[in-house]
Design an enzyme around this catalytic site. Structure first.
Site, PDB file in Angstrom:
ATOM      1  N   THR A 145      -0.369   4.562   1.372  1.00  0.00           N
ATOM      2  CA  THR A 145      -0.668   5.373   2.543  1.00  0.00           C
ATOM      3  C   THR A 145      -0.315   4.651   3.826  1.00  0.00           C
ATOM      4  OG1 THR A 145      -2.493   6.162   1.262  1.00  0.00           O
ATOM      5  CG2 THR A 145      -2.458   6.762   3.572  1.00  0.00           C
ATOM      6  N   ASP A 165      -4.199  -2.325   4.952  1.00  0.00           N
ATOM      7  CA  ASP A 165      -4.708  -1.860   6.241  1.00  0.00           C
ATOM      8  C   ASP A 165      -6.221  -1.803   6.249  1.00  0.00           C
ATOM      9  OD1 ASP A 165      -4.985   0.129   4.459  1.00  0.00           O
ATOM     10  OD2 ASP A 165      -3.904   1.663   5.580  1.00  0.00           O
ATOM     11  N   ASP A 198       0.856  -1.181   0.000  1.00  0.00           N
ATOM     12  CA  ASP A 198       0.000   0.000   0.000  1.00  0.00           C
ATOM     13  C   ASP A 198       0.886   1.221   0.000  1.00  0.00           C
ATOM     14  OD1 ASP A 198      -2.462  -0.826  -0.024  1.00  0.00           O
ATOM     15  OD2 ASP A 198      -2.964  -0.427   2.057  1.00  0.00           O
TER      16      ASP A 198
END
Length: 1244
Positions: free
Chosen positions: A470, A790, A468
């Site tokens: 972020t 996440d 990912d």
């Protein structure tokens, strides 16, 4: 309480006396939570008036929550229970000892030792002419006793290892549980408390991505959708509203929306807890009254035919008879069979951990070879003895001498078994476990919380990481740094004076109400620190923006609390935007929206100008904004968010809120902001290390492509001048699908090797990419993919990946649940540490193998040839057991705990098909083996001349130990000790002492072994068949041992490439090698376990016999109990389908008990591993651990499926129905061995 019915009031008065003054009892709440939908609403209406009434009875306020006073909380805990499910008791040390004793070879040894002990006390009559001298018979008992003693040693060491391992996992488990926090309202403050602290009456805030920790009733919700598949097996998301279905259940996942609930049941009384209790998870020490109460409830439950649990008598019976079996029942027994079947069909076959698979296969092969060698040894010894005694010496077979002869045979048998003991590398599984457990413990310090043991070793083979952006690559501290507002592009946050006040008012109101109320900016913890961001970071950036504009968002939230929001469309991965509707005083509605700028700008038809008035916003104006504002922002790595609003006038009446497309159009754009999320300082370095280690890093993000490209360049994923691909989700989908819109592997194969950045991707894109890379066969080395995630939407990709990393801080519960490793600091550089540890595990195992196999080869050959030539093994049984202890247990400890070094990151990953024993290792094993054999045989056949001592060959049965054989034994052990140092390097390095003092365990074990060896030789005497040696002899032994270090240098000078004849060993089984018929049988299984394939061909016959006995026992027990007679007869009939049944039984056995205890997946050993796999009590995805032999006949044995009469109900763990009714013969769908129709009734 005025609005309650009279009976309700009376009832509550009575209850109040003994239930801690609360207006409802535990029992009432428990039965309430078993209802769904309309029934539940009616029950709440009848008993409490409404949900507000329920809160009043529980003395809780929907707005301020509980007071939070310790006394009140304690009282609630005593009345309604605590929110934790007691784990099963760990195995005691004695149980572990008992398990270690189950080892077949050890049992054989014990029996042989006892026989030899018994015989040694027999004295032949004086006149007989037997083969032995009187005076040596005295010490005959010593050998038997010594063998028993050494067996005890081995067992204790094994048990201790298991025990400490279990203890570590308990610690890990509690750590995982403590990490879990949940948001509740107490005393008007929103706080986070550990899940175990939640009590009945708490007001909990639920939001997207939560795993609900307790049962509750919804008080207020926005667009709330729940995935209840873990309880009901229904995969569709269930919409929850106060009007239709307000019941929220523990263990379910929030997939969309947010809301508040009042907690009504916790711990063992929650729905998950009830199931857990049924599965014997929490031990029930209930009093008889409780049992009776429960029985009444059970009867109610059966009437309701909703969520059926087992009746208590049934549970008691089952508990009494099959306690163990019941506790080990699979946790998935709550899912309907059909759901199970569906899931089985969709899930890919999960390979056993790559390393475990290779090792098990290797151990089985070595074991077979050892078995053959030991059998031949015994046969040769017996034949030589018989020929020598009765033919050459011409002795008659004297009755009185029989026990003496038997004693000889027993001695030969013991020698054979010891050869077997030495040959079987039972240290292998131990080495793996120690190595993994040690790594897991150390990885905690490196911020890796490992949930599945084998993930740590798989990580060492990773060839690709899909990360990912972020929070993983960036810091996840977002701030607004640019804005396009009132037709002007500001490069820093503008002054509030420069913006028209009407625009500013709308902007601040929109930010305040259209960000989740759980998101807040808190004052910094330390003086001068940055303010703390709580909740969604993008929203935090917007709230921070409002503070920068000198406005207070909190004041607006106080004025418009969450209850007053008319409707909320929460953010999800499909909408990519969030909207909130307010009802104005004049009856009109105003909706605020925020979302990805390119998506939201397409829906705007007006824009606020410099004087605060809306003006028309045409497509070409929009293109201007995109070119002049959004692209420049994105190319600097900013995330762009558009804020807009829309008014619905009162005159048009209320719009149709469910028609989202119409609602979310005709917006007026307020502004576009650019949000910066700086790259973590340590990431570029970590990515460089990955690339050097041969691991490709790919970035998969929801951001727009320019932002993604900018960040990827900053991180070093993209280097200037590379021809790598950066694609958007749409383009990616266009390229991988054919005309019919189906995904084609060949198309993916064209893209993925070059793909480095996938932007604007949906969760399905991420999953498709991961699956595509894993299934790809373009490159000869198969890819092993790690994924970080996440969000809730990352769940599928995390599950699909070989190793899933979830973020410990920003990650939602769903993501953690699907992951294998949790990064406690959300940092990409921790992944690099995980790679290092994973490679280290692999190397540790290889080091141990290199050492172990050298000893095995040498010991077996020495024992075998010695026995054939001198009719006695040069290494005695007890000595072999000691060697076995050094090389198995101690060496696995010493070599498996080597700490990792940076050098591990300089080589390419091994990949799945790399053999365990490389050519270099094979060269070392054979080279050292040759050296040791030459030395041993020289000592054996010429030792007496070299040392000028008596020969130890051809001594009678109970002769005292000789110096000659002691020197042979001592030299042998010395060579192993020095070779252990050689084994520290497996890639042909020269310096074997490099970093030896970093590993204290290694030093202390080598030193300790040396000390014990001195004690054994000098003081071991008869039990160890040793004689004290002189200093000279000791120096010679040590010198010969030291020679293996020098010889090691010679071996490493020979280039491996010249030795073409060396073969590698220890490959995993490839799917292609498995014959088709077997693959079909394997289809039922979740796992393909290679070792069991090897072991199983011989078992089928055995199982047939067992099955017949089983049937007879069933008939007998059926007559006794008089219930399941039909079942037994039906099973009798099923013997005609014997063949396929046997295969099923074998499968069931293979899925649970492997013959090599300890080589199987760790879960099947102890309950704690199940918790490791399902830390948050997910009742799903677990496989049956101890199949009762006839679980597998579910289809031909109706009474075992008590519940099969009603296809609708959920098949629970132990289903109860009226036993007196004859059950109709059932032709149900055959259920796979893993399905929930497991019988407890007719278990063996």
């Amino acid at each position: 309480m005025a609005n309650n019915s009279y009976s309700g009031v009376k009832n509550s008065m009575v209850e109040a006396n003994h239930d801690g003054d609360f207006g409802c009892t535990l029992k009432e709440l428990r039965s309430l939570m078993e209802l769904r939908g309309a029934e539940a609403l009616n029950q709440i209406g009848e008993s409490y008036g409404d949900i507000q009434g329920l809160c009043n009875r529980l003395k809780s306020s929907p707005i301020d929550g509980l007071s939070g006073q310790p006394a009140d909380i304690e009282k609630r805990k005593t009345v309604f229970g605590q929110n934790f499910i007691p784990p099963k008791k760990p195995k005691t040390f004695l149980q572990l000892v008992w398990e270690a004793l189950q080892d077949v070879t050890l049992i054989i040894l014990e029996v042989a030792a006892i026989v030899s002990l018994g015989l040694s006390f027999y004295k032949p009559p004086d006149n007989s002419s037997c083969v032995e001298d009187e005076n040596e018979a005295e010490a005959g008992w010593i050998e038997g006793a010594a063998i028993l003693l050494s067996v005890i040693c081995v067992v204790l060491v094994t048990a201790f290892n298991d025990w400490s391992k279990e203890k570590q996992f308990r610690g890990l488990q509690s750590r995982i549980e403590q990490e879990q926090k949940f948001t509740v309202v107490r005393g008007g403050q929103v706080i986070q408390i550990p899940v175990a602290e939640i009590v009945v009456g708490d007001i909990a805030q639920v939001k997207y991505g939560d795993l609900l920790p307790a049962d509750g009733v919804l008080i207020q919700g926005n667009d709330l959708k729940i995935d209840e598949s873990s309880l009901t097996g229904e995969s569709d998301h269930v919409k929850k509203t106060q009007e239709k279905d307000p019941m929220l259940l523990s263990g379910t996942h929030v997939m969309e929306g947010s809301g508040k609930m009042v907690v009504t049941a916790v711990g063992v009384n929650s729905q998950t807890g009830i199931i857990f209790t049924l599965l014997g998870g929490g031990e029930d020490d209930d009093d008889e009254e409780d049992e009776k109460k429960k029985e009444k409830e059970e009867k109610k439950k059966q009437k309701k035919n909703k969520k059926q649990e087992s009746s208590v008598e049934n549970r008691k019976k089952a508990k009494a008879q099959y306690g163990a079996a019941m506790e080990m029942q699979p946790l998935n027994s709550d899912e309907g069979a059909d759901a199970e079947e569906k899931k089985k069909a969709n899930l890919p076959k999960k390979e056993k951990s790559v390393l475990q698979g290779k090792l098990t296969k290797l151990a089985v092969q070595i074991g077979k070879a050892g078995l053959v060698m030991s059998a031949i040894t015994v046969i040769i010894l017996v034949v030589l003895f018989v020929v020598d005694t009765f033919w050459i010496q011409n002795l008659p077979w004297d009755k009185a001498c029989t026990p003496i002869y038997i004693q000889f045979f027993v001695k030969f048998f013991i020698i054979g078994v010891t050869v077997l003991v030495v040959a079987v590398p039972e240290g292998l599984p131990l080495a793996v476990t120690i190595s993994l457990a040690y790594s897991v413990k150390k990885m905690m310090k490196d911020n890796n919380l490992v949930r599945h043991l084998d993930a740590c070793e798989t990580m060492g083979n990773a060839t690709a990481i899909c990360s990912d952006k972020t929070g993983t690559l960036t810091m996840n501290r977002m701030t607004v740094v640019q804005a396009y507002i009132a037709e002007k592009h500001y490069k820093q946050v503008p002054e509030p004076e420069s913006i028209p006040s009407s625009t500013l008012d709308i902007l601040i109101l929109g930010i305040a109400v259209n960000c989740a109320y759980t998101t807040k900016i808190m004052p910094p913890e330390k003086e001068g620190g940055l303010p703390r961001q709580v909740g969604n970071k993008t929203e935090c950036a917007l709230l921070g923006f409002s503070s920068d504009l000198k406005r207070d968002y909190q004041a607006i939230r106080t004025e418009i609390p969450e209850e007053k929001l008319y409707k909320v469309y929460t953010f999800n991965s499909v909408r990519k935007s969030m909207s909130t509707v307010l009802k104005m005083a004049d009856g009109s509605y105003r909706m605020f929206s925020k979302g990805a700028s390119e998506i939201l700008l397409k829906k705007c038809y007006k824009i606020l100008t410099a004087n605060g008035e809306p003006k028309v916003f045409r497509p070409r104006d929009r293109d201007d904004v995109v070119k002049k504002v959004i692209e420049p922002m994105a190319s600097e790595g900013l995330r762009t968010i558009c804020l807009a609003y829309r008014d619905f006038p009162a005159s048009e009446g209320e719009p149709d809120w469910d028609n989202e497309n119409d609602i979310l159009s005709g917006l007026t754009c307020i502004c576009v902001v650019g949000i910066e999320d700086p790259v973590r300082p340590e990431v570029p370095d970590a990515i460089r290390k990955c690339q050097r280690a041969g691991i490709t890093v790919r970035m998969v993000t929801g951001d727009n492509i320019n932002t993604a490209r900018a960040i990827a360049s900053k991180c070093g994923i993209l280097q200037p001048g590379d021809d790598f691909l950066c694609l958007e989700g749409k383009e990616f989908n266009r390229r991988i699908r054919n005309e019919k819109g189906e995904i084609e592997q060949e198309r993916i194969d064209k893209i993925w090797p070059k793909l480095r950045v996938l932007a604007r991707s949906s969760p399905t894109d991420k999953h498709t990419l991961v699956k595509g890379i894993i299934d790809s066969t373009v490159i000869e080395q198969r890819q092993v993919v790690a994924v970080t995630g996440d969000g809730t939407n990352d769940g599928p990709a995390l599950k699909k990946a070989d190793v899933g990393f979830a973020m410990g801080i920003a990650g939602t519960d769903v993501a953690k649940e699907a992951s294998d490793i949790i990064l406690t600091d959300d940092n990409f550089s921790s992944i690099v540490k995980a790679v290092m540890w994973g490679r280290n595990v692999y190397d540790s195992i290889s080091k141990f193998l290199q050492f172990q196999l050298t000893v095995n080869v040498v010991a077996v050959i020495v024992a075998f040839t010695g026995a054939c030539i001198t009719q006695d093994s040069p290494l005695k049984a007890v000595q072999m057991l000691w060697v076995n202890l050094i090389m198995d247990t101690f060496a696995s400890l010493a070599l498996a705990t080597e700490p990792p070094t940076e050098a591990l990151l300089l080589r390419k990953p091994y990949g799945r098909n790399k053999p365990l024993i490389s050519r270099t290792m094979m060269k070392n094993i054979l080279g050292q083996g040759v050296y040791q054999l030459v030395i041993i045989f020289s000592l054996l056949f010429a030792g007496e001349k070299l040392f000028d001592i008596d020969s130890g060959r051809n001594t009678p049965l109970h002769a005292p130990p000789s110096e000659h054989y002691t020197i042979v034994f001592n030299t042998f052990v010395m060579m192993q000790l020095f070779n252990e140092i050689n084994a520290r390097k497996i890639h042909g390095e020269r310096n074997v002492f490099d970093g030896i003092f970093n590993n204290l365990i290694f030093c202390s074990i080598v030193f300790g072994t040396f000390i014990i060896q001195i004690i054994i030789v000098q003081f071991g005497g008869k039990p160890f068949s040793c004689v004290a040696l002189t200093i000279d002899q000791w120096l010679w032994c040590t010198f010969l041992g030291f020679g293996s270090l020098l010889w090691g240098q010679v071996i490493s000078s020979i280039p491996t490439s010249r030795l073409k004849f060396l073969k590698t060993a220890g490959h995993g089984t490839q799917k292609e090698e498995i014959p088709d018929e077997e693959l079909e049988e394997l289809e039922d299984m979740d796992e393909i376990d290679h070792a069991e394939r090897e072991l199983r061909r011989g078992q089928i016959l055995w199982f047939r016999g067992l099955n017949r006995i089983q049937t007879q026992m069933d008939v007998v027990s059926a007559f006794q109990s008089g219930t399941s007679f039909q079942g037994a007869l039906r099973r009798q009939a099923s013997n005609s389908s014997q063949q396929q049944h046997d295969i099923r039984v074998v499968n069931a056995f293979r899925s649970s008990i492997s013959l090599y205890e300890g080589l199987e997946k760790p879960e099947s050993r102890t309950s704690i591993h199940n918790f490791m796999t399902h830390p948050e009590f997910r009742i799903e995805d677990s496989e049956p651990h101890i199949p009762l032999i006839d679980d597998t006949d579910a289809e031909d044995d109706a009474p075992t499926k008590r519940n099969s009469a009603s296809p609708r109900n959920n098949n629970n763990a132990v289903e109860s129905s009226n036993h007196l009714l004859p059950e109709p013969p059932i032709t149900g769908t055959p259920s796979a061995p893993g399905s929930p129709l497991h019988s407890l009734e007719t278990s063996l």
